[in-house]
Design a protein around this motif. Sequence first.
Motif, PDB file in Angstrom:
ATOM      1  N   ASP A 125       0.835  -1.201   0.000  1.00 25.72           N
ATOM      2  CA  ASP A 125       0.000   0.000   0.000  1.00 25.72           C
ATOM      3  C   ASP A 125       0.870   1.252   0.000  1.00 25.72           C
ATOM      4  O   ASP A 125       1.940   1.271   0.606  1.00 25.72           O
ATOM      5  N   ASP A 129      -1.416   5.969   6.757  1.00 19.70           N
ATOM      6  CA  ASP A 129      -2.108   5.595   8.004  1.00 19.70           C
ATOM      7  C   ASP A 129      -1.356   4.643   8.935  1.00 19.70           C
ATOM      8  O   ASP A 129      -1.441   4.804  10.157  1.00 19.70           O
ATOM      9  N   ASP A 137      -4.827   8.791   6.386  1.00 17.05           N
ATOM     10  CA  ASP A 137      -4.007   8.396   5.233  1.00 17.05           C
ATOM     11  C   ASP A 137      -3.154   9.557   4.730  1.00 17.05           C
ATOM     12  O   ASP A 137      -2.261   9.365   3.905  1.00 17.05           O
ATOM     13  N   SER A 172      -3.624   3.752  -1.665  1.00 18.20           N
ATOM     14  CA  SER A 172      -4.924   3.503  -1.037  1.00 18.20           C
ATOM     15  C   SER A 172      -5.384   4.744  -0.284  1.00 18.20           C
ATOM     16  O   SER A 172      -6.325   4.695   0.500  1.00 18.20           O
ATOM     17  N   LYS A 202     -12.441   3.997  -3.852  1.00 16.39           N
ATOM     18  CA  LYS A 202     -12.391   3.518  -2.474  1.00 16.39           C
ATOM     19  C   LYS A 202     -13.393   4.329  -1.662  1.00 16.39           C
ATOM     20  O   LYS A 202     -13.308   5.552  -1.600  1.00 16.39           O
ATOM     21  N   PHE A 211      -9.591  -4.381   9.830  1.00 14.37           N
ATOM     22  CA  PHE A 211      -8.249  -4.082   9.300  1.00 14.37           C
ATOM     23  C   PHE A 211      -7.532  -3.074  10.190  1.00 14.37           C
ATOM     24  O   PHE A 211      -6.331  -3.202  10.454  1.00 14.37           O
ATOM     25  N   ARG A 212      -8.273  -2.074  10.648  1.00 11.03           N
ATOM     26  CA  ARG A 212      -7.625  -1.056  11.487  1.00 11.03           C
ATOM     27  C   ARG A 212      -7.162  -1.667  12.805  1.00 11.03           C
ATOM     28  O   ARG A 212      -6.151  -1.242  13.361  1.00 11.03           O
ATOM     29  N   LYS A 225     -12.991   9.300   7.445  1.00  9.90           N
ATOM     30  CA  LYS A 225     -12.200   9.519   6.227  1.00  9.90           C
ATOM     31  C   LYS A 225     -13.051  10.080   5.081  1.00  9.90           C
ATOM     32  O   LYS A 225     -12.694   9.956   3.914  1.00  9.90           O
ATOM     33  N   GLN A 229     -12.099   9.576   1.180  1.00 13.43           N
ATOM     34  CA  GLN A 229     -12.710   8.380   0.606  1.00 13.43           C
ATOM     35  C   GLN A 229     -14.111   8.726   0.098  1.00 13.43           C
ATOM     36  O   GLN A 229     -14.718   9.698   0.523  1.00 13.43           O
ATOM     37  N   LYS A 256     -13.132  -0.871  -3.877  1.00 12.76           N
ATOM     38  CA  LYS A 256     -13.040  -1.296  -2.483  1.00 12.76           C
ATOM     39  C   LYS A 256     -14.037  -0.549  -1.622  1.00 12.76           C
ATOM     40  O   LYS A 256     -14.141   0.671  -1.756  1.00 12.76           O
ATOM     41  N   SER A 282     -11.634  -6.562   5.129  1.00 12.88           N
ATOM     42  CA  SER A 282     -11.637  -7.232   6.424  1.00 12.88           C
ATOM     43  C   SER A 282     -13.043  -7.457   6.978  1.00 12.88           C
ATOM     44  O   SER A 282     -13.345  -8.528   7.501  1.00 12.88           O
ATOM     45  N   TYR A 321      -8.579 -12.192   2.114  1.00 15.83           N
ATOM     46  CA  TYR A 321      -7.937 -12.890   3.233  1.00 15.83           C
ATOM     47  C   TYR A 321      -8.213 -14.390   3.162  1.00 15.83           C
ATOM     48  O   TYR A 321      -7.584 -15.166   3.867  1.00 15.83           O
TER      49      TYR A 321
HETATM   50  C1  PBG Z   1      -5.212   2.039   4.394  1.00 13.21           C
HETATM   51  C2  PBG Z   1      -5.994   0.841   4.002  1.00 13.21           C
HETATM   52  C3  PBG Z   1      -7.196   0.408   4.552  1.00 13.21           C
HETATM   53  C4  PBG Z   1      -7.460  -0.814   3.953  1.00 13.21           C
HETATM   54  C5  PBG Z   1      -6.451  -1.084   3.036  1.00 13.21           C
HETATM   55  N1  PBG Z   1      -5.560  -0.045   3.070  1.00 13.21           N
HETATM   56  C6  PBG Z   1      -8.041   0.978   5.630  1.00 13.21           C
HETATM   57  C7  PBG Z   1      -8.551   2.343   5.523  1.00 13.21           C
HETATM   58  O1  PBG Z   1      -8.482   2.993   4.490  1.00 13.21           O
HETATM   59  O2  PBG Z   1      -9.026   2.810   6.549  1.00 13.21           O
HETATM   60  C8  PBG Z   1      -8.633  -1.686   4.284  1.00 13.21           C
HETATM   61  C9  PBG Z   1      -8.462  -3.142   4.059  1.00 13.21           C
HETATM   62  C10 PBG Z   1      -9.463  -4.005   4.755  1.00 13.21           C
HETATM   63  O3  PBG Z   1     -10.399  -3.544   5.431  1.00 13.21           O
HETATM   64  O4  PBG Z   1      -9.304  -5.225   4.640  1.00 13.21           O
HETATM   65  N2  PBG Z   1      -5.279   3.137   3.617  1.00 13.21           N
END
Ligand code: PBG
Length: 332
Positions: A125, A129, A137, A172, A202, A211-212, A225, A229, A256, A282, A321
């Motif tokens: 990536d 972040d 980000d 990302s 995204k 994920f976080r 975000k 986003q 995404k 995630s 995953y």
């Molecule tokens: C970071 C990033 C994120 C994900 C991938 N790269 C999280 C976000 O933007 O907050 C999410 C991946 C996932 O949820 O599996 N920029």
Amino acid sequence: MTRAYAPFPACRPRRLRQARWARDLVRETELTVRDLIWPIFVVEGEDRAEPVASMPGVARLSVDRAVKAVEEAAKLGIPAIEIFPNTEERLKTTSCEEAWNPDNLVCRATRAIKKAVPEIGVMLDVALDPYNADGHDGLVRNGRILNDETLECLVRQTLAQAEAGADILGPSDMMDGRVAAMRGALEGAGFHDVTIMSYAAKYASCFFSPFRDAVGSGGALKGDKQTYQMDPGNTDEALRETAMDLAEGADMVMVKPGMPYLDIVSRVKREFGAPVFAYQVSGEYAMIKAAALNGWLDGERAMMESLRAFKRAGCDGVLTYFAPEAARLLRG
Ligand code: PBG
């Protein structure tokens, strides 16, 4: 396309569903191991695997363990992985310089994995972040996410990651102009073959929260975000974002999250005919796992059906995953 069909009973769609051989012959899309990109999480230490509570079956791996896991993935035929770092809190700052430290965790993991498994594609990536004390980000000043100042950081991160051996860079961050900035820097430094898979569309989604947890960026995040986003109500905007990224030099584009946005995948594929990927994020993984662990869904079938949906919608491949689990099933 002309669609002229005889009426029932001359036409009985069920004729082609009566036997496995017939269903196999007429299936329109096929999922294979070659469609999968496996995201993994790395952490400092040795011989460590820390389970991620909100992602059953997923663990943060120390680099030595990650190398072994990726060797397995390569044996299963998985073409590429993506590596995400769980950065130590003490290394997070508001200026994010750890993001372009050539010896940061993700760069060390990339070098170790490329050395042990040179045939697998490694994606990283490009976003601040994991390194940002503010959890965003981009750089934050007076509560605002700075665009152009962030681009300078992303360029440094791009070059450090290309130097470490990354094959695919995935911006990302959703800053404007990032793909052009990255592509210019890569060409200028002689990295002509480093590919960019931009997170083109995204969305500001709740499905990223596990994920976080995994990368440890959730705690620091103040606010949301939504100023970078995309709004989940928008489609045309996704096409504009994709058009910009392709014009700026992205080789592949990504949508995404995945399942809630298959309409976007389908439109992006039809409009641009470029390589299109979706990220089954995630939260999507967590939903299927949680239902399966409760006995409410057949986990394997839900996994395979969800992955097939991406191919049907027009994806060239999927970040998931589930990759090793799905690969084992696909290989019988
Ligand atoms: C970071 C990033 C994120 C994900 C991938 N790269 C999280 C976000 O933007 O907050 C999410 C991946 C996932 O949820 O599996 N920029």
